[in-house]
Design a protein around this motif. Structure first.
Motif: not given
Length: 158
Positions: A25-37
């Protein structure tokens, strides 16, 4: 007491497709957060604070999400990162076009297509509601098991 329910309408498609289907499907996964490590030595990404992962309009929301990944060699010799496990903690809500699942935590093993949700789990599809301490789902067979104590279901025809 363990009760097993075959729930064919269970359509957990949030990031939860088997790797072959996800690649197709090649569908993108979008992730939003206040912080990423990112801890590349451990092949791990940690998202904190109002985490919202979206794919094809489906969501997994939580306070924290830990994503384990590995590098997979491609046919052309390059490497591509592939998610192997996803752990969501704190106020977990999984929303698809058919269900809303809530719990305190969720663990998805992408390689085996198994999902576990724990801590006052609630599955809602239309007017049908299932409740229990722990939910286990085999995403390949769509087999759902509520266990860990008393479970309750209110099944309303569509």
């Amino acid at each position: 007491m363990i009760r097993e329910i075959l729930y064919p309408a269970l359509a957990l498609s949030v990031l939860l497709l088997p790797p072959q289907q996800a690649a197709a499907q090649q569908a993108p996964v979008d992730i939003e957060a206040n912080e990423m490590e990112i801890i590349d030595a451990d092949k791990r990404a940690i998202f904190r604070g109002a985490v919202d992962a979206t794919r094809n309009g489906d969501h997994i929301r939580s306070d924290e999400m830990i994503v384990d990944y590995s590098d997979v060699k491609q046919e052309d010799g390059s490497s591509k990162s592939q998610v192997s496990k996803l752990d969501a903690n704190g106020h977990v809500t999984i929303t698809t076009d058919k269900q809303v699942i809530t719990g305190d935590w969720a663990k998805l093993n992408v390689l085996t297509d198994n999902l576990e949700v724990g801590g006052d789990v609630k599955v809602v599809e239309g007017k049908t509601v299932l409740r229990g301490p722990k939910l286990s789902v085999d995403l390949k067979t769509k087999k759902l098991v509520m266990s860990g104590g008393r479970v309750k279901g209110s099944f309303v025809p569509k």
